[in-house]
Write a protein that holds these residues in place. Structure first.
Motif, PDB file in Angstrom:
ATOM      1  N   LEU A  39       0.824  -1.209   0.000  1.00 30.09           N
ATOM      2  CA  LEU A  39       0.000   0.000   0.000  1.00 30.09           C
ATOM      3  C   LEU A  39       0.858   1.258   0.000  1.00 30.09           C
ATOM      4  O   LEU A  39       1.833   1.364   0.744  1.00 30.09           O
ATOM      5  N   SER A  40       0.477   2.201  -0.856  1.00 27.18           N
ATOM      6  CA  SER A  40       1.123   3.516  -0.867  1.00 27.18           C
ATOM      7  C   SER A  40       0.080   4.545  -1.289  1.00 27.18           C
ATOM      8  O   SER A  40      -0.997   4.202  -1.760  1.00 27.18           O
ATOM      9  N   VAL A  41       0.410   5.803  -1.109  1.00 30.95           N
ATOM     10  CA  VAL A  41      -0.521   6.879  -1.461  1.00 30.95           C
ATOM     11  C   VAL A  41      -0.769   6.889  -2.966  1.00 30.95           C
ATOM     12  O   VAL A  41      -1.875   7.190  -3.416  1.00 30.95           O
ATOM     13  N   ASN A  43      -0.984   4.365  -5.096  1.00 27.09           N
ATOM     14  CA  ASN A  43      -1.913   3.341  -5.572  1.00 27.09           C
ATOM     15  C   ASN A  43      -3.095   3.144  -4.627  1.00 27.09           C
ATOM     16  O   ASN A  43      -3.682   2.067  -4.578  1.00 27.09           O
ATOM     17  N   LEU A  44      -3.470   4.190  -3.906  1.00 24.79           N
ATOM     18  CA  LEU A  44      -4.510   4.078  -2.886  1.00 24.79           C
ATOM     19  C   LEU A  44      -5.878   3.728  -3.484  1.00 24.79           C
ATOM     20  O   LEU A  44      -6.573   2.853  -2.967  1.00 24.79           O
ATOM     21  N   GLU A  45      -6.277   4.384  -4.571  1.00 26.84           N
ATOM     22  CA  GLU A  45      -7.601   4.124  -5.154  1.00 26.84           C
ATOM     23  C   GLU A  45      -7.710   2.686  -5.650  1.00 26.84           C
ATOM     24  O   GLU A  45      -8.714   2.014  -5.411  1.00 26.84           O
ATOM     25  N   ALA A  46      -6.690   2.215  -6.341  1.00 27.26           N
ATOM     26  CA  ALA A  46      -6.706   0.831  -6.828  1.00 27.26           C
ATOM     27  C   ALA A  46      -6.682  -0.146  -5.658  1.00 27.26           C
ATOM     28  O   ALA A  46      -7.382  -1.173  -5.678  1.00 27.26           O
ATOM     29  N   SER A  47      -5.919   0.177  -4.627  1.00 26.96           N
ATOM     30  CA  SER A  47      -5.851  -0.693  -3.454  1.00 26.96           C
ATOM     31  C   SER A  47      -7.177  -0.724  -2.709  1.00 26.96           C
ATOM     32  O   SER A  47      -7.582  -1.776  -2.206  1.00 26.96           O
ATOM     33  N   LEU A  48      -7.850   0.404  -2.637  1.00 26.91           N
ATOM     34  CA  LEU A  48      -9.155   0.454  -1.987  1.00 26.91           C
ATOM     35  C   LEU A  48     -10.172  -0.400  -2.739  1.00 26.91           C
ATOM     36  O   LEU A  48     -10.960  -1.134  -2.132  1.00 26.91           O
ATOM     37  N   LYS A  49     -10.136  -0.326  -4.046  1.00 23.15           N
ATOM     38  CA  LYS A  49     -11.038  -1.153  -4.864  1.00 23.15           C
ATOM     39  C   LYS A  49     -10.728  -2.633  -4.655  1.00 23.15           C
ATOM     40  O   LYS A  49     -11.640  -3.456  -4.495  1.00 23.15           O
ATOM     41  N   THR A  50      -9.454  -2.981  -4.632  1.00 25.28           N
ATOM     42  CA  THR A  50      -9.056  -4.368  -4.404  1.00 25.28           C
ATOM     43  C   THR A  50      -9.439  -4.818  -3.002  1.00 25.28           C
ATOM     44  O   THR A  50      -9.895  -5.948  -2.809  1.00 25.28           O
ATOM     45  N   LEU A  75       3.072  -1.061  12.197  1.00 26.07           N
ATOM     46  CA  LEU A  75       4.397  -1.488  11.743  1.00 26.07           C
ATOM     47  C   LEU A  75       5.051  -0.477  10.805  1.00 26.07           C
ATOM     48  O   LEU A  75       6.270  -0.449  10.684  1.00 26.07           O
ATOM     49  N   ASP A  76       4.217   0.331  10.105  1.00 18.78           N
ATOM     50  CA  ASP A  76       4.743   1.317   9.163  1.00 18.78           C
ATOM     51  C   ASP A  76       4.028   2.650   9.379  1.00 18.78           C
ATOM     52  O   ASP A  76       3.205   3.075   8.557  1.00 18.78           O
ATOM     53  N   PRO A  77       4.287   3.344  10.490  1.00 22.20           N
ATOM     54  CA  PRO A  77       3.548   4.568  10.800  1.00 22.20           C
ATOM     55  C   PRO A  77       3.847   5.731   9.865  1.00 22.20           C
ATOM     56  O   PRO A  77       3.090   6.698   9.828  1.00 22.20           O
ATOM     57  N   SER A  78       4.888   5.646   9.080  1.00 20.76           N
ATOM     58  CA  SER A  78       5.202   6.746   8.159  1.00 20.76           C
ATOM     59  C   SER A  78       4.375   6.678   6.869  1.00 20.76           C
ATOM     60  O   SER A  78       4.391   7.623   6.087  1.00 20.76           O
ATOM     61  N   ASN A  79       3.654   5.586   6.657  1.00 24.48           N
ATOM     62  CA  ASN A  79       2.836   5.425   5.456  1.00 24.48           C
ATOM     63  C   ASN A  79       1.498   6.137   5.657  1.00 24.48           C
ATOM     64  O   ASN A  79       0.626   5.659   6.382  1.00 24.48           O
ATOM     65  N   ALA A  80       1.314   7.261   4.990  1.00 25.66           N
ATOM     66  CA  ALA A  80       0.097   8.066   5.149  1.00 25.66           C
ATOM     67  C   ALA A  80      -1.117   7.429   4.493  1.00 25.66           C
ATOM     68  O   ALA A  80      -2.249   7.843   4.745  1.00 25.66           O
ATOM     69  N   ALA A  81      -0.924   6.428   3.671  1.00 21.86           N
ATOM     70  CA  ALA A  81      -2.050   5.776   3.001  1.00 21.86           C
ATOM     71  C   ALA A  81      -2.969   5.083   4.007  1.00 21.86           C
ATOM     72  O   ALA A  81      -4.179   5.005   3.787  1.00 21.86           O
TER      73      ALA A  81
END
Length: 98
Positions: A39-41, A43-50, A75-81
């Motif tokens: 997950l990243s910012v 690809n957020l829309e595609a990840s949300l759909k998935t 585990l990854d608090p720096s990921n804003a997604a």
């Protein structure tokens, strides 16, 4: 009267309605964890759909999915997604987040 109320209260509060879901839908949860790992910012829309399709296809428990999202965020608090995913779940499912 009081023992009956106590029994009813215990039944309502402490009964476990779902159990062992991680073992029952192993493929769905494995794909979910893979998705959360990638997950990243960007690809957020595609990840949300998935994510929504995984919940529907494998009949995953949304509360358990939310719990795994919070674990991955821990585990990854720096990921804003992860912060952008949280509003897509019911606010009352997040009693520990103000």
């Amino acid at each position: 009267l009081f023992p009956r109320i106590r029994k009813l209260n215990t039944s309502m509060v402490y009964r476990q309605h779902r159990y062992n879901l991680m073992q029952e839908e192993t493929e769905g949860y494995a794909k979910l964890l893979t998705l959360l790992n990638e997950l990243s910012v960007e690809n957020l829309e595609a990840s949300l759909k998935t994510l929504r399709s995984l919940i529907g296809f494998f009949d995953l428990d949304p509360n358990r999915v939310l719990d795994l999202i919070l674990d991955a965020f821990e585990l990854d608090p720096s990921n804003a997604a992860f912060l952008q995913l949280l509003p897509h779940f019911r606010p009352r499912s997040l009693p520990h987040i103000p």
